[in-house]
Design a protein around this motif. Structure first.
Motif, PDB file in Angstrom:
ATOM      1  N   ILE B  15      33.267  45.398  56.217  1.00 17.51           N
ATOM      2  CA  ILE B  15      33.252  45.333  55.096  1.00 17.51           C
ATOM      3  C   ILE B  15      31.416  44.717  55.112  1.00 17.51           C
ATOM      4  O   ILE B  15      30.890  44.792  54.183  1.00 17.51           O
ATOM      5  N   LEU B  16      32.232  44.137  55.922  1.00 18.47           N
ATOM      6  CA  LEU B  16      30.167  42.774  56.367  1.00 18.47           C
ATOM      7  C   LEU B  16      29.462  43.845  56.788  1.00 18.47           C
ATOM      8  O   LEU B  16      28.354  43.421  56.194  1.00 18.47           O
ATOM      9  N   VAL B  17      29.876  44.728  57.654  1.00 20.21           N
ATOM     10  CA  VAL B  17      28.973  45.621  58.063  1.00 20.21           C
ATOM     11  C   VAL B  17      28.488  46.998  57.365  1.00 20.21           C
ATOM     12  O   VAL B  17      27.068  46.627  56.958  1.00 20.21           O
ATOM     13  N   PHE B  18      28.978  47.312  56.337  1.00 17.81           N
ATOM     14  CA  PHE B  18      28.596  48.259  55.804  1.00 17.81           C
ATOM     15  C   PHE B  18      27.963  47.962  54.410  1.00 17.81           C
ATOM     16  O   PHE B  18      26.742  48.049  54.295  1.00 17.81           O
ATOM     17  N   ALA B  19      28.053  46.760  53.971  1.00 20.63           N
ATOM     18  CA  ALA B  19      28.032  46.480  52.466  1.00 20.63           C
ATOM     19  C   ALA B  19      27.031  45.002  52.332  1.00 20.63           C
ATOM     20  O   ALA B  19      26.752  44.811  51.430  1.00 20.63           O
ATOM     21  N   GLY B  20      27.128  44.242  53.371  1.00 24.91           N
ATOM     22  CA  GLY B  20      26.709  42.955  53.367  1.00 24.91           C
ATOM     23  C   GLY B  20      27.330  42.093  51.668  1.00 24.91           C
ATOM     24  O   GLY B  20      26.740  41.547  50.964  1.00 24.91           O
ATOM     25  N   SER B  21      28.764  41.508  52.587  1.00 28.34           N
ATOM     26  CA  SER B  21      28.780  41.751  51.109  1.00 28.34           C
ATOM     27  C   SER B  21      28.990  40.028  50.367  1.00 28.34           C
ATOM     28  O   SER B  21      28.225  39.441  51.258  1.00 28.34           O
ATOM     29  N   CYS B  22      28.856  40.304  49.868  1.00 29.66           N
ATOM     30  CA  CYS B  22      28.254  38.684  49.544  1.00 29.66           C
ATOM     31  C   CYS B  22      30.103  37.320  49.235  1.00 29.66           C
ATOM     32  O   CYS B  22      30.753  37.457  48.050  1.00 29.66           O
ATOM     33  N   ARG B  23      30.547  36.667  49.654  1.00 31.83           N
ATOM     34  CA  ARG B  23      31.395  35.428  49.654  1.00 31.83           C
ATOM     35  C   ARG B  23      30.855  34.184  48.899  1.00 31.83           C
ATOM     36  O   ARG B  23      30.141  33.867  49.280  1.00 31.83           O
ATOM     37  N   LYS B  24      31.871  33.434  47.141  1.00 26.77           N
ATOM     38  CA  LYS B  24      31.414  32.542  47.076  1.00 26.77           C
ATOM     39  C   LYS B  24      32.408  32.258  46.690  1.00 26.77           C
ATOM     40  O   LYS B  24      33.563  32.315  46.027  1.00 26.77           O
ATOM     41  N   VAL B  25      32.700  30.899  46.985  1.00 26.84           N
ATOM     42  CA  VAL B  25      33.535  29.499  46.711  1.00 26.84           C
ATOM     43  C   VAL B  25      33.506  29.751  45.010  1.00 26.84           C
ATOM     44  O   VAL B  25      32.970  29.628  44.029  1.00 26.84           O
ATOM     45  N   ILE B  26      35.022  29.948  43.918  1.00 30.47           N
ATOM     46  CA  ILE B  26      34.358  30.037  42.628  1.00 30.47           C
ATOM     47  C   ILE B  26      36.016  28.944  42.009  1.00 30.47           C
ATOM     48  O   ILE B  26      36.304  28.368  42.381  1.00 30.47           O
ATOM     49  N   THR B  27      35.811  28.288  40.783  1.00 28.45           N
ATOM     50  CA  THR B  27      37.011  27.797  40.094  1.00 28.45           C
ATOM     51  C   THR B  27      37.416  28.427  39.526  1.00 28.45           C
ATOM     52  O   THR B  27      37.315  29.732  38.817  1.00 28.45           O
ATOM     53  N   LEU B  28      39.105  28.530  39.343  1.00 31.11           N
ATOM     54  CA  LEU B  28      39.774  29.593  38.565  1.00 31.11           C
ATOM     55  C   LEU B  28      40.638  28.300  37.797  1.00 31.11           C
ATOM     56  O   LEU B  28      40.660  27.874  38.284  1.00 31.11           O
ATOM     57  N   ASP B  29      41.259  29.016  36.790  1.00 35.55           N
ATOM     58  CA  ASP B  29      42.005  28.105  36.163  1.00 35.55           C
ATOM     59  C   ASP B  29      43.737  28.604  36.270  1.00 35.55           C
ATOM     60  O   ASP B  29      43.820  29.471  35.688  1.00 35.55           O
ATOM     61  N   LEU B  30      44.317  27.888  37.081  1.00 32.41           N
ATOM     62  CA  LEU B  30      45.612  28.061  37.735  1.00 32.41           C
ATOM     63  C   LEU B  30      46.845  26.955  36.628  1.00 32.41           C
ATOM     64  O   LEU B  30      46.422  26.340  36.686  1.00 32.41           O
ATOM     65  N   HIS B  31      47.604  27.995  36.967  1.00 36.06           N
ATOM     66  CA  HIS B  31      48.880  27.490  35.920  1.00 36.06           C
ATOM     67  C   HIS B  31      49.457  26.020  36.950  1.00 36.06           C
ATOM     68  O   HIS B  31      49.207  26.171  37.889  1.00 36.06           O
ATOM     69  N   SER B  32      50.002  25.286  36.604  1.00 43.88           N
ATOM     70  CA  SER B  32      51.043  24.110  37.276  1.00 43.88           C
ATOM     71  C   SER B  32      52.212  25.012  37.164  1.00 43.88           C
ATOM     72  O   SER B  32      52.476  24.801  36.511  1.00 43.88           O
ATOM     73  N   ALA B  33      52.373  24.276  38.210  1.00 46.26           N
ATOM     74  CA  ALA B  33      53.894  24.312  38.615  1.00 46.26           C
ATOM     75  C   ALA B  33      54.785  23.391  39.014  1.00 46.26           C
ATOM     76  O   ALA B  33      54.659  21.798  39.545  1.00 46.26           O
ATOM     77  N   THR B  34      56.013  23.210  38.346  1.00 46.45           N
ATOM     78  CA  THR B  34      57.076  21.624  38.663  1.00 46.45           C
ATOM     79  C   THR B  34      57.149  21.603  39.999  1.00 46.45           C
ATOM     80  O   THR B  34      57.147  23.211  41.006  1.00 46.45           O
TER      81      THR B  34
END
Lengths: 746, 269
Positions: B15-34
């Motif tokens: 995937i890295l070689v073929f497409a030069g894909s792009c990785r990025k740190v993102i912020t997600l709104d994740l639920h909180s758990a007991t």
């Protein structure tokens, strides 16, 4: 009916008698029409060809063979070109989409590699399984629930390069139909759809060579008569050359890698007199992926079809087919102390006999029998050197026989009401030799082993699949249709990961794995808008699916156990939705807008506390806009835009420590959504000089024109720079990708 | 297992070689758990190897400091009926001098507030950790130094292993497991692949201290680590994400692993 210039039989061409009623040619260009004795005006028409009129004076049964000429005029004037076949208002068939080769040619695609499967995913109710994935989901079905046929032969893995491209070379293809619902009785074996692809027959009038060179592949297509008017051949080849670029590198660690695929399509056909015709067609494709000597993965499909058309009488048409299909993969590993090969295969021998009987002007019957012998070799590991760290291990081969008889009648009940009714009776027999198991449903542990000898029948599943459809034409431009269909599936693809892989496992039904059954009802409204320029189609469906298969949590998909059932869970599914399609078929500008609103859920015993949850492919909204514009004789432009709700996915709610590292804590299956996916692609085709026979064109395309970073995966990991933090990382596969290709024909 | 690891590496590289894909740190709104009780219970054949850690889950966005669970009663009983009560030596850490003996099945019982958690695990036969060495491997144009573990798989079925790797004293956050389903009776050389996205500074370099612990464990404990690696490590490519298959009963996450422990170290050449 045939085309004059190529001798290709015409599928779905219409014959009208005295300005009304009529008949449509079947998949071999055969038609039959019953009229009272006397003089009749017949009109023959097909997309892109000149309509022909003929007066016949009927005194007895008569054969009329028709050749239609190319419609060159409309091409020059660029005013009215129909892009595809008109959908029929009167036919009870619903849930059917037809894709023409000109649409495949014009829709812009990734790296200029024209791909019929990418085009069908732009239609309502058909969703791409994701970027870089050839799989598609039809009306909430899984990717393995599509029956993909190439000249009647099932194709078990329709993907190249791990899913970036499909196995279908658009140059070799004549006709594509996708059935999303209301499948006719002659199709069976998969729950959700039938993708029926027909290869070109080969020109029996003249030699033609066409080809193309693109960014990643080159292809060549040769066809011509063997004996003019009587026989022809077609040969089509395609190969990608990403590996050629690797070879340019001086670095031996790069130039020793392999990464390519090729495929070959070939077809021969013979006309043996007025009543008989023979076709022999084949496909062979192979992917090669290798990392130096360390690792290699080769996989490919092969299919072969021998068909014999026979016309018993003007009313009775017969087709006999012998079909072979094969899919296998091989893995080579030479790593450290491990030298081994892994092999897996699924292979079918298939015989089919079908009769089409044009009983009278009100009734057309189709009946047939079909027997398929399946052989599955789930996995065979063999060491390739004496001191390899691995033992030979061969999983039991599985054999089964899938038999079916079917009958359907398309009945013109009144002038406005057409009904198709019928059914399909399938018997799936699991054959020895082999061990079969009793499994404790809770723990998954084997409780008993049942041993069967060669040829002994382990179990036979008998299922009746009713198929009913009706169309009521309300007026000249409007009709409504309804249908009910049951489908049964006895081959199941086990895929544990979110992305597809060539090593996903096909398994047949066993004493534990029951045949999957789906029931679908659908309702449709069809309207031709003023001037017949626009077609509006609205269909709604409700589908239930029984005996769905899923992996247990923590299943070892590469497990070397014969008792695969111990890794599985079972449950059911339901899907419903409404699909809108507004299509413009004629004019300078053609194309369509499609919108699907849908819901797909699963209930698997042992997953998500046995509650219904959103299936991965549940995407609430799915929009596609496709436009093709003929600017002038030289240039044509195209664009498509897609928008879909993100897949349902499982994200962690929390995290915890386990053995000095962080693991993620999950509270529910598929409780989140990937970000919405949208993308614009642009294309332009420039006709270069056109000499007597030689024509060529340059095709430009831009994939993902506004470079949207669509999420391919979202992964969770330890922050590499801060031991106290974890982070979510989005991987996007493609930015903006331009491409150019050159195509020629002479 | 082995195949799976090689396959993932190849696909990631492709995937890295073929497409030069792009990785990025993102912020997600994740639920909180007991918050849920988490058990890390190990008994080994080495002195100081008996330790039970109790903590609780935290929400994804929070820091990696997991609140310890104090005041629990932690007991380990062998199949002869001999019980050992573990002492809380620091908050959430319960220890004893118990040594695990080959072939003995141990029963763990934890009572914390209203939660009772139990589990069993058996000390397997020790398989000798023959050697640790480093190889240079070429993977898509890059040279990686990788640690290799050598041992000989016994010819009877049902042997399971886990490997833990430290580079310069820092634990590599990868789970390495193996079984002998296909390899019984054969000499083994397990390559400890690193995550293809490993930053350069964290790759193995000449002169680095590499330490690897080889554990022989039973089927239930192996299943926990195998499924943790497959589906709970945050990588969605292997399998549908899910909590690992635990060998504990009760309302808790985690494991009870009675295992052998052999450690070898080497300086990367």
């Amino acid at each position: 009916m045939k085309s004059r210039s190529k001798g290709e039989t015409l599928i779905g061409a219409t014959v009208r008698a005295d300005g009304s009623g009529g008949s449509v040619t079947n998949e071999y260009g055969f038609y039959s029409i019953s009229l009272p004795a006397g003089s009749h005006e017949l009109e023959f028409s097909a997309v892109g060809l000149l309509t022909r009129e003929l007066t016949v004076n009927l005194t007895r049964d008569t054969s009329v063979n028709i050749f239609l000429n190319d419609d060159n005029k409309s091409l020059d004037e660029v005013t009215v070109t129909a892009s595809s076949r008109r959908r029929s208002l009167s036919s009870p068939q619903m849930g059917l989409d037809h894709v023409s080769t000109s649409e495949i040619k014009n829709v812009p695609v990734l790296l200029g590699e024209r791909d019929p499967i990418k085009v069908i995913t732009l239609l309502p109710g058909i969703k791409s399984a994701g970027e870089g994935n050839t799989g598609f989901n039809v009306r909430g079905g899984a990717a393995d629930q599509n029956l993909i046929l190439l000249d009647e032969a099932p194709v078990y893995n329709a993907s190249h390069l791990l899913g970036f491209f499909s196995t279908f070379n658009s140059d070799a293809i004549k006709d594509i139909n996708v059935y999303k619902g209301g499948m006719p009785a002659q199709y069976g074996g998969r729950l959700s759809s039938v993708l029926d692809i027909k290869m070109n027959d080969g020109n029996n009038q003249d030699y033609n060579v066409s080809g193309g060179v693109g960014v990643i592949s080159a292809k060549l297509n040769v066809e011509g008569p063997i004996q003019k008017d009587r026989s022809s051949f077609l040969f089509s080849a395609r190969r990608t050359y990403a590996d050629v670029f690797l070879k340019l590198s001086n670095d031996s660690t790069i130039n020793s890698n392999t990464l390519y695929f090729y495929d070959l399509n070939a077809k021969l056909n013979y006309i043996l007199g007025d009543k008989d015709r023979l076709y022999l067609s084949g496909y062979f494709g192979q992917d090669k992926l290798g990392v130096g000597k360390l690792f290699g993965l080769d996989w490919g499909n092969g299919t072969g079809t021998l068909r014999w058309n026979h016309i018993f009488s003007n009313k009775l048409f017969s087709n006999t087919s012998l079909i072979f299909s094969n899919y296998n993969y091989k893995i080579h590993i030479n790593s450290g102390g491990y030298d081994l090969n892994i092999f897996s295969q699924i292979r079918d021998w298939n015989i089919k006999e079908e009769l089409q009987w044009y009983a009278d002007s009100r009734s057309t019957l189709r009946m047939g029998v079909n027997a398929i012998y399946h052989e599955i070799r789930p996995g065979e590991v063999t060491p390739t050197s004496a001191n390899s760290g691995i033992n030979e291990s061969i999983l039991q081969r599985r054999h089964s026989l899938e038999n079916a008889v079917y009958l359907s009648d398309t009945w013109k009940a009144t002038d406005d009401l057409n009904i198709t009714y019928g059914g399909r009776l399938t018997g799936f027999s699991i054959l020895g030799k082999g061990d079969f198991y009793d499994i404790d449903p809770v723990s998954g542990k084997v409780t008993d082993t049942l041993r069967y000898s060669d040829g002994q029948v382990v179990k036979t599943y008998l299922n009746f699949e009713p198929r009913v459809a009706a169309a009521l034409q309300l007026n000249a431009t409007t009709s409504v249709k309804a249908s009910y269909v049951r489908n049964v599936q006895n081959l199941h693809l086990l895929a544990n990961s979110t992305s597809s892989s060539p090593t996903d496992k096909w398994v047949a039904s066993t004493n534990i794995i029951k045949p999957e059954i789906s029931d679908q009802v659908s309702l449709g409204y069809y309207k031709n808008l003023p001037g017949n320029v626009y077609e509006l189609t609205v269909e709604t469906y409700y589908k239930t699916m029984q005996h769905q298969v899923d992996y247990r949590d923590g299943a070892d998909v590469f497990s070397n156990t014969n008792a695969i059932e111990s890794e599985l869970l079972f449950g059911k599914g339901r899907a419903y939705g409404i699909e809108w399609l507004l299509r413009k078929r004629v004019g300078r500008m053609t194309g369509w807008v499609s919108y699907t609103l849908s819901k797909t859920e699963k209930l698997i015993d042992g997953i998500n506390n046995d509650r219904w949850y959103n299936a991965t492919q549940d995407r609430t909204h799915d929009i596609a806009i496709v436009a093709m514009y003929k600017l002038n004789r030289k240039w044509s432009l195209s664009a498509n835009w897609v928008y879909t709700t993100g897949n349902a996915v499982t994200f962690p709610a929390g995290k915890y420590r386990s053995g000095d590292q962080v693991l993620f804590y999950y509270t529910e299956r598929n409780g989140y959504r990937m970000p919405a996916y949208h993308r614009l692609d642009l294309g332009a085709t420039c006709q270069l000089r056109q000499k007597k026979r030689f024509s060529s064109e340059l095709a430009f395309s831009v994939y993902n024109a506004y470079a949207r970073q669509n999420a391919y995966t979202i992964e969770f990991q330890q922050d590499p720079d801060d031991a106290q933090k974890t982070q979510a990382v989005r991987t996007a596969l493609f930015g903006l990708i331009p491409s150019i290709s050159y195509n020629f024909k002479f | 297992m082995l195949l799976l690891r090689v396959k993932n590496l190849v696909i990631a590289a492709l995937i890295l070689v073929f497409a030069g894909s792009c990785r990025k740190v993102i912020t997600l709104d994740l639920h909180s758990a007991t918050p849920k009780l988490v058990v890390e219970a190990d008994v080994t054949d080495r002195a100081g190897g008996c330790q039970v850690l109790l903590s609780r889950t935290v929400d994804f966005q929070k820091d990696n400091s997991f609140p310890p669970v104090s005041g629990a009663s932690v007991t380990i009983t062998d199949n002869a009926g001999a019980s050992t009560v573990l002492q809380e030596t620091s908050p959430g850490t319960y220890t004893s001098s118990l040594l695990g003996l080959t072939g003995v099945t141990y029963q763990l019982q934890i009572i914390s507030g209203t939660d009772t958690v139990t589990g069993t695990s058996t000390m397997p036969v020790l398989v000798n950790f023959d050697s640790l060495f480093v190889t240079n491997d070429q993977i898509f144009g890059n040279t990686w130094k990788l640690a290799n573990v050598a041992y000989t798989d016994p010819s009877d079925p049902g042997h399971y292993y886990q490997f833990v790797q430290w580079v310069n004293g820092v634990k590599v956050t990868q789970i390495y497991t193996a079984d002998n389903e296909l390899t019984a009776g054969r000499p083994q050389d397990i390559k400890l692949y690193l995550d293809p996205n490993t930053k350069d500074k964290n790759k193995i370099k000449k002169g680095d201290d590499i330490t690897v612990e080889m554990q022989c464990l039973d089927e239930g404990a192996h299943k926990y680590w195998f499924s943790a690696q497959q589906s709970a490590s945050g990588n969605s490519q292997n399998a549908v994400p899910a909590n690992p298959v635990t060998n504990l009963k009760g309302n808790a996450l985690g494991y009870f692993s009675v295992h052998t422990s052999q450690t070898r170290s080497i300086v990367a050449p």
